[in-house]
Design a protein around this motif. Structure first.
Motif, PDB file in Angstrom:
ATOM      1  N   LEU A  64      10.319  -5.296  50.392  1.00  0.00           N
ATOM      2  CA  LEU A  64      10.825  -6.580  49.601  1.00  0.00           C
ATOM      3  C   LEU A  64      11.098  -6.878  48.376  1.00  0.00           C
ATOM      4  CD1 LEU A  64      14.663  -6.421  52.348  1.00  0.00           C
ATOM      5  CD2 LEU A  64      14.282  -4.748  50.183  1.00  0.00           C
ATOM      6  N   ASN A  65      10.352  -8.198  48.840  1.00  0.00           N
ATOM      7  CA  ASN A  65      10.024  -9.074  47.477  1.00  0.00           C
ATOM      8  C   ASN A  65       8.307  -8.354  46.545  1.00  0.00           C
ATOM      9  OD1 ASN A  65      11.165 -11.008  48.600  1.00  0.00           O
ATOM     10  ND2 ASN A  65       9.511 -11.753  50.113  1.00  0.00           N
ATOM     11  N   ALA A  66       8.288  -7.059  47.158  1.00  0.00           N
ATOM     12  CA  ALA A  66       7.373  -6.289  46.016  1.00  0.00           C
ATOM     13  C   ALA A  66       7.806  -5.308  45.520  1.00  0.00           C
ATOM     14  CB  ALA A  66       5.922  -5.670  47.470  1.00  0.00           C
ATOM     15  N   ALA A  67       9.268  -4.858  45.612  1.00  0.00           N
ATOM     16  CA  ALA A  67       9.834  -4.600  44.718  1.00  0.00           C
ATOM     17  C   ALA A  67      10.040  -4.852  43.859  1.00  0.00           C
ATOM     18  CB  ALA A  67      10.713  -3.652  45.790  1.00  0.00           C
ATOM     19  N   ILE A  68      10.907  -6.482  44.072  1.00  0.00           N
ATOM     20  CA  ILE A  68      11.198  -7.092  43.614  1.00  0.00           C
ATOM     21  C   ILE A  68      10.721  -7.656  42.078  1.00  0.00           C
ATOM     22  CG2 ILE A  68      12.334  -9.700  43.704  1.00  0.00           C
ATOM     23  CD1 ILE A  68      14.176  -9.258  45.241  1.00  0.00           C
ATOM     24  N   ALA A  69       9.202  -7.651  42.568  1.00  0.00           N
ATOM     25  CA  ALA A  69       7.614  -8.528  41.798  1.00  0.00           C
ATOM     26  C   ALA A  69       7.511  -7.111  40.537  1.00  0.00           C
ATOM     27  CB  ALA A  69       6.733  -8.873  42.863  1.00  0.00           C
ATOM     28  N   ALA A  70       7.748  -5.825  41.529  1.00  0.00           N
ATOM     29  CA  ALA A  70       7.187  -5.140  40.415  1.00  0.00           C
ATOM     30  C   ALA A  70       7.903  -4.941  39.642  1.00  0.00           C
ATOM     31  CB  ALA A  70       7.341  -3.658  40.825  1.00  0.00           C
ATOM     32  N   GLN A  71       9.399  -4.980  39.134  1.00  0.00           N
ATOM     33  CA  GLN A  71      10.512  -5.060  38.347  1.00  0.00           C
ATOM     34  C   GLN A  71      10.136  -5.965  36.660  1.00  0.00           C
ATOM     35  OE1 GLN A  71      14.153  -6.772  39.958  1.00  0.00           O
ATOM     36  NE2 GLN A  71      14.942  -4.514  41.414  1.00  0.00           N
ATOM     37  N   GLY A  72      10.242  -5.059  35.825  1.00  0.00           N
ATOM     38  CA  GLY A  72       9.974  -5.624  34.526  1.00  0.00           C
ATOM     39  C   GLY A  72       8.326  -5.689  34.415  1.00  0.00           C
ATOM     40  N   ARG A  73       7.912  -4.973  35.026  1.00  0.00           N
ATOM     41  CA  ARG A  73       6.087  -4.940  35.044  1.00  0.00           C
ATOM     42  C   ARG A  73       5.333  -3.563  35.206  1.00  0.00           C
ATOM     43  NH1 ARG A  73       4.965  -9.707  39.207  1.00  0.00           N
ATOM     44  NH2 ARG A  73       5.089 -11.553  37.830  1.00  0.00           N
ATOM     45  N   VAL A  74       4.007  -2.876  34.384  1.00  0.00           N
ATOM     46  CA  VAL A  74       3.920  -1.854  34.433  1.00  0.00           C
ATOM     47  C   VAL A  74       1.841  -1.525  34.474  1.00  0.00           C
ATOM     48  CG1 VAL A  74       5.819  -1.139  32.912  1.00  0.00           C
ATOM     49  CG2 VAL A  74       3.641  -1.928  32.201  1.00  0.00           C
ATOM     50  N   GLY A  75       2.188  -0.899  35.245  1.00  0.00           N
ATOM     51  CA  GLY A  75       0.591  -0.650  35.248  1.00  0.00           C
ATOM     52  C   GLY A  75      -0.145  -0.047  34.278  1.00  0.00           C
ATOM     53  N   LEU A  76      -1.243  -0.237  33.783  1.00  0.00           N
ATOM     54  CA  LEU A  76      -1.857  -0.052  32.489  1.00  0.00           C
ATOM     55  C   LEU A  76      -2.979   0.386  32.727  1.00  0.00           C
ATOM     56  CD1 LEU A  76      -1.041   0.468  29.298  1.00  0.00           C
ATOM     57  CD2 LEU A  76      -1.801  -1.942  29.265  1.00  0.00           C
ATOM     58  N   MET A  77      -3.924   1.585  32.121  1.00  0.00           N
ATOM     59  CA  MET A  77      -5.391   1.849  32.697  1.00  0.00           C
ATOM     60  C   MET A  77      -5.332   1.662  31.304  1.00  0.00           C
ATOM     61  SD  MET A  77      -5.327   4.106  35.519  1.00  0.00           S
ATOM     62  CE  MET A  77      -4.323   5.279  35.164  1.00  0.00           C
ATOM     63  N   LEU A  78      -6.657   2.004  30.769  1.00  0.00           N
ATOM     64  CA  LEU A  78      -8.281   2.450  29.661  1.00  0.00           C
ATOM     65  C   LEU A  78      -9.360   1.956  29.638  1.00  0.00           C
ATOM     66  CD1 LEU A  78      -8.952  -0.050  27.735  1.00  0.00           C
ATOM     67  CD2 LEU A  78      -6.720  -0.975  27.900  1.00  0.00           C
ATOM     68  N   ASN A  79      -9.716   2.886  29.025  1.00  0.00           N
ATOM     69  CA  ASN A  79     -11.235   3.139  28.960  1.00  0.00           C
ATOM     70  C   ASN A  79     -11.465   2.635  27.641  1.00  0.00           C
ATOM     71  OD1 ASN A  79     -11.328   4.970  31.200  1.00  0.00           O
ATOM     72  ND2 ASN A  79     -10.944   6.552  30.222  1.00  0.00           N
ATOM     73  N   ALA A  80     -12.486   1.484  27.883  1.00  0.00           N
ATOM     74  CA  ALA A  80     -13.233   1.231  26.940  1.00  0.00           C
ATOM     75  C   ALA A  80     -14.850   1.030  26.598  1.00  0.00           C
ATOM     76  CB  ALA A  80     -13.110  -0.444  26.863  1.00  0.00           C
ATOM     77  N   ARG A  81     -15.599   0.458  25.564  1.00  0.00           N
ATOM     78  CA  ARG A  81     -17.180   0.641  25.661  1.00  0.00           C
ATOM     79  C   ARG A  81     -17.409  -0.829  25.872  1.00  0.00           C
ATOM     80  NH1 ARG A  81     -19.888   4.383  22.751  1.00  0.00           N
ATOM     81  NH2 ARG A  81     -18.505   5.487  21.126  1.00  0.00           N
ATOM     82  N   LYS A  82     -18.664  -0.424  26.954  1.00  0.00           N
ATOM     83  CA  LYS A  82     -18.919  -1.925  27.848  1.00  0.00           C
ATOM     84  C   LYS A  82     -19.206  -3.000  26.489  1.00  0.00           C
ATOM     85  CE  LYS A  82     -21.279  -0.584  32.105  1.00  0.00           C
ATOM     86  NZ  LYS A  82     -22.790  -1.009  32.273  1.00  0.00           N
ATOM     87  N   SER A  83     -19.494  -2.969  25.019  1.00  0.00           N
ATOM     88  CA  SER A  83     -19.606  -4.198  24.126  1.00  0.00           C
ATOM     89  C   SER A  83     -18.572  -4.840  23.865  1.00  0.00           C
ATOM     90  CB  SER A  83     -20.012  -3.177  23.155  1.00  0.00           C
ATOM     91  OG  SER A  83     -19.905  -1.954  23.146  1.00  0.00           O
ATOM     92  N   ASP A  84     -17.205  -3.866  23.957  1.00  0.00           N
ATOM     93  CA  ASP A  84     -16.010  -3.963  23.705  1.00  0.00           C
ATOM     94  C   ASP A  84     -15.713  -5.110  24.325  1.00  0.00           C
ATOM     95  OD1 ASP A  84     -16.186  -3.315  20.860  1.00  0.00           O
ATOM     96  OD2 ASP A  84     -16.063  -1.674  21.445  1.00  0.00           O
ATOM     97  N   LEU A  85     -16.069  -4.646  26.159  1.00  0.00           N
ATOM     98  CA  LEU A  85     -15.553  -6.141  27.352  1.00  0.00           C
ATOM     99  C   LEU A  85     -14.745  -7.057  27.271  1.00  0.00           C
ATOM    100  CD1 LEU A  85     -14.419  -4.847  30.505  1.00  0.00           C
ATOM    101  CD2 LEU A  85     -16.804  -5.803  30.752  1.00  0.00           C
ATOM    102  N   ASP A  86     -15.741  -8.064  26.722  1.00  0.00           N
ATOM    103  CA  ASP A  86     -15.183  -9.410  27.193  1.00  0.00           C
ATOM    104  C   ASP A  86     -13.995  -9.553  25.863  1.00  0.00           C
ATOM    105  OD1 ASP A  86     -16.917  -9.979  28.518  1.00  0.00           O
ATOM    106  OD2 ASP A  86     -18.203 -10.991  26.775  1.00  0.00           O
ATOM    107  N   ARG A  87     -14.022  -9.305  24.714  1.00  0.00           N
ATOM    108  CA  ARG A  87     -12.684  -9.120  23.704  1.00  0.00           C
ATOM    109  C   ARG A  87     -11.826  -8.371  24.411  1.00  0.00           C
ATOM    110  NH1 ARG A  87     -11.476  -5.843  20.449  1.00  0.00           N
ATOM    111  NH2 ARG A  87     -13.662  -4.457  19.640  1.00  0.00           N
ATOM    112  N   ILE A  88     -12.014  -7.354  24.908  1.00  0.00           N
ATOM    113  CA  ILE A  88     -10.975  -6.857  25.427  1.00  0.00           C
ATOM    114  C   ILE A  88      -9.801  -7.712  26.565  1.00  0.00           C
ATOM    115  CG2 ILE A  88      -9.551  -4.821  26.872  1.00  0.00           C
ATOM    116  CD1 ILE A  88     -12.098  -3.038  25.185  1.00  0.00           C
ATOM    117  N   VAL A  89     -11.246  -7.971  27.845  1.00  0.00           N
ATOM    118  CA  VAL A  89     -10.571  -8.795  28.198  1.00  0.00           C
ATOM    119  C   VAL A  89      -9.975 -10.384  28.070  1.00  0.00           C
ATOM    120  CG1 VAL A  89     -11.611 -10.477  30.825  1.00  0.00           C
ATOM    121  CG2 VAL A  89     -11.692  -8.209  29.833  1.00  0.00           C
ATOM    122  N   ALA A  90     -10.456 -11.044  26.706  1.00  0.00           N
ATOM    123  CA  ALA A  90      -9.323 -11.862  26.366  1.00  0.00           C
ATOM    124  C   ALA A  90      -8.083 -11.761  25.810  1.00  0.00           C
ATOM    125  CB  ALA A  90     -10.522 -12.762  25.503  1.00  0.00           C
TER     126      ALA A  90
END
Length: 110
Positions: free
Chosen positions: A30-56
């Motif tokens: 129940l708590n997990a379902a409540i915590a998921a409300q208003g949130r989404v998952g996001l996946m993306l591919n990126a070049r390793k050279s851009d990784l630090d900037r993207i994570v920031a």
């Protein structure tokens, strides 16, 4: 209208270890379902050279999951973020990335 979720357990049932375990599992889900409300998952591919900037720039619950791809120059990032934020994140990342996937969440265990 607003509603509120409450889990109520019988005291004698909660005293039984087997039943208590089942009640705690229901509470977790129940708590997990409540915590998921208003949130989404996001996946993306990126070049390793851009990784630090993207994570920031990429919001996350803690930090994004980073996986290596078959091409050693690229990585996959997976994160969970507030639904309101994704409206700004996708356009900002989309101009430089390909393969962005937003997906709904049914449960998030915090």
């Amino acid at each position: 209208m607003e509603s509120e979720t409450q889990l109520i357990a019988n005291k004698s049932a909660f005293a039984d270890p087997w039943k208590r375990g089942k009640i705690e599992n229901i509470s977790l889900m129940l708590n997990a379902a409540i915590a998921a409300q208003g949130r989404v998952g996001l996946m993306l591919n990126a070049r390793k050279s851009d990784l630090d900037r993207i994570v920031a720039q990429l919001p996350a619950l803690n930090s994004p999951t980073i996986s290596h791809l078959s091409d050693p120059a690229w990585v996959a990032l997976n994160t969970i973020l507030d639904e309101a934020v994704v409206r700004d994140v996708i356009p900002a990342q989309g101009r430089r990335r390909h393969g962005i996937v937003e997906y709904p969440l049914s449960k998030v265990v915090l």
